[in-house]
Design a protein around this motif. Structure first.
Motif, short mmCIF file in Angstrom:
data_model
loop_
_atom_site.label_atom_id
_atom_site.label_comp_id
_atom_site.label_asym_id
_atom_site.label_seq_id
_atom_site.Cartn_x
_atom_site.Cartn_y
_atom_site.Cartn_z
N THR A 92 0.82 -1.21 0.00
CA THR A 92 0.00 0.00 0.00
C THR A 92 0.86 1.26 0.00
OG1 THR A 92 -1.72 -1.20 1.23
CG2 THR A 92 -1.85 1.20 1.23
N SER A 93 1.94 1.23 0.80
CA SER A 93 2.80 2.42 0.89
C SER A 93 3.57 2.65 -0.41
CB SER A 93 3.78 2.25 2.05
OG SER A 93 3.10 2.14 3.27
N SER A 94 4.04 1.56 -1.02
CA SER A 94 4.85 1.71 -2.24
C SER A 94 4.00 2.15 -3.44
CB SER A 94 5.56 0.40 -2.57
OG SER A 94 4.62 -0.63 -2.81
N ASN A 95 2.70 1.83 -3.43
CA ASN A 95 1.84 2.18 -4.56
C ASN A 95 1.02 3.44 -4.33
OD1 ASN A 95 1.80 -0.17 -6.73
ND2 ASN A 95 2.04 -1.09 -4.71
N TYR A 96 1.19 4.07 -3.17
CA TYR A 96 0.42 5.28 -2.89
C TYR A 96 1.03 6.48 -3.61
CZ TYR A 96 -1.26 9.41 -0.44
OH TYR A 96 -1.78 10.65 -0.14
N GLN A 97 0.23 7.22 -4.31
CA GLN A 97 0.67 8.43 -4.99
C GLN A 97 -0.36 9.52 -4.75
OE1 GLN A 97 1.52 7.96 -9.15
NE2 GLN A 97 2.97 9.66 -9.15
N PRO A 98 0.03 10.60 -4.11
CA PRO A 98 -0.96 11.65 -3.80
C PRO A 98 -1.46 12.34 -5.05
CG PRO A 98 1.26 12.41 -3.29
CD PRO A 98 1.39 10.95 -3.66
N ILE A 99 -2.75 12.71 -5.03
CA ILE A 99 -3.38 13.45 -6.12
C ILE A 99 -3.86 14.79 -5.56
CG2 ILE A 99 -5.29 13.47 -7.78
CD1 ILE A 99 -5.22 10.45 -7.78
N TYR A 100 -3.49 15.86 -6.25
CA TYR A 100 -3.84 17.20 -5.79
C TYR A 100 -4.89 17.80 -6.73
CZ TYR A 100 0.40 16.60 -3.07
OH TYR A 100 1.36 16.11 -2.22
N GLN A 101 -5.67 18.69 -6.16
CA GLN A 101 -6.72 19.35 -6.95
C GLN A 101 -6.60 20.86 -6.79
OE1 GLN A 101 -10.84 17.81 -7.17
NE2 GLN A 101 -11.46 19.73 -6.22
N ALA A 102 -6.76 21.56 -7.92
CA ALA A 102 -6.78 23.03 -7.91
C ALA A 102 -8.02 23.48 -8.67
CB ALA A 102 -5.52 23.58 -8.57
N SER A 103 -8.62 24.59 -8.23
CA SER A 103 -9.90 25.01 -8.81
C SER A 103 -9.92 26.51 -9.06
CB SER A 103 -11.06 24.65 -7.88
OG SER A 103 -11.09 23.26 -7.61
N THR A 104 -10.67 26.88 -10.08
CA THR A 104 -10.98 28.29 -10.35
C THR A 104 -12.49 28.44 -10.37
OG1 THR A 104 -11.05 27.98 -12.74
CG2 THR A 104 -8.91 28.53 -11.77
N LYS A 105 -12.95 29.64 -10.11
CA LYS A 105 -14.39 29.92 -10.13
C LYS A 105 -14.69 30.98 -11.18
CE LYS A 105 -15.50 28.68 -5.36
NZ LYS A 105 -16.20 27.47 -5.79
N LEU A 106 -15.70 30.72 -11.97
CA LEU A 106 -16.15 31.65 -12.99
C LEU A 106 -17.62 31.95 -12.76
CD1 LEU A 106 -14.16 29.32 -14.42
CD2 LEU A 106 -14.41 30.87 -16.36
N ILE A 107 -18.05 33.12 -13.19
CA ILE A 107 -19.45 33.48 -13.07
C ILE A 107 -19.99 33.84 -14.45
CG2 ILE A 107 -18.91 35.90 -12.52
CD1 ILE A 107 -21.43 35.89 -10.74
#
Length: 255
Positions: free
Chosen positions: A34-49
């Protein structure tokens, strides 16, 4: 059939060391995998109107066009679909070659949503690199704002806030111990079941009760278990000198 829990516990206790080693081994291997195959995924967002609801009346004063609000809400679903098409993503790939992603990859990592029937729309990008997720979210928002007037002949999209880099970003897929806990439970149950199965398949005679059940007769005598030191040859003199009164004989008779 009567189930004797005490007998089961005795059987498990006899092979407790084997159960412990196997369960511990499986749990450690699962934790390492589990530790060797874990890869973090990050998220970034913008807001539009989507907001062009103000128009000027005959006197030149600005007033809210309430009918346009409904139109903008209806356009939201259309915009969401347009963003995740090659019409927008191809432009992103061409204008931002430093992102080093293909159109298909962009479509798979970019998500669009709107908040509770409002005119606010969110463009999110997920990537193994937080910095790259920020760049992709901003790039898609910029290209969409520039391209949507050409596609829909409307100019009602404004970027409310852009994605920003964080010093300590938190991944959206934090480490979980569920697989480790699950492997521990499954391996423990499997080893207990295997232990009981091996004991049920073992037809050797071990106890006085086994003799009585099979031969319908009591045990008259038994031979103690020999140890390695008992197999060593002894001289006649040493045997006489070592033999003491009350020494355990090689066979015992049960009276």
């Amino acid at each position: 059939m009567e189930i004797n829990v005490k007998e089961y516990l005795i059987i498990i206790k006899k092979r407790m060391w084997l159960i412990a080693i196997c369960v511990l081994g499986v749990t450690i291997l699962t934790a390492l995998y589990t530790s060797s195959n874990y890869q973090p995924i990050y998220q970034a967002s913008t807001k539009l109107i989507v907001n062009k609801t103000v128009e000027q009346d005959q006197l030149g004063k600005e007033q809210i066009d309430y009918g346009a609000i409904g139109v903008n809400l209806a356009l939201m679903n259309t915009f969401k679909e347009i963003i995740r098409t090659p019409a927008i993503m191809d432009k992103v790939v061409q204008r931002y070659p430093d992102l080093n992603v293909s159109t298909d990859q962009l479509i798979s990592i970019v998500y669009v949503s709107n908040l509770n029937e409002t005119q606010v729309m969110t463009i999110s990008a997920r990537h193994f690199s937080h910095e790259k997720a920020v760049k992709i979210a901003n790039a898609v928002s910029d290209v969409f704002q520039l391209e949507i007037p050409k596609i829909m002949k409307v100019d009602n999209v404004t970027i409310l806030n852009r994605a920003k880099s964080q010093d300590y970003p938190i991944p959206i897929n934090q480490k979980s111990n569920q697989y480790i806990i699950l492997s521990f439970i499954v391996s423990l149950a499997g080893m207990v079941g295997l232990t009981l199965l091996l004991d049920a398949l073992d037809d050797t005679i071990k106890t006085d009760e086994d003799v009585r059940d099979i031969f319908a007769a009591p045990t008259m005598a038994y031979i103690p278990k020999f140890k390695d030191k008992d197999k060593e040859p002894r001289t006649k003199r040493s045997y006489k000198s070592s033999k003491k009164t009350g020494e355990t004989p090689y066979a015992k008779t049960i009276h």
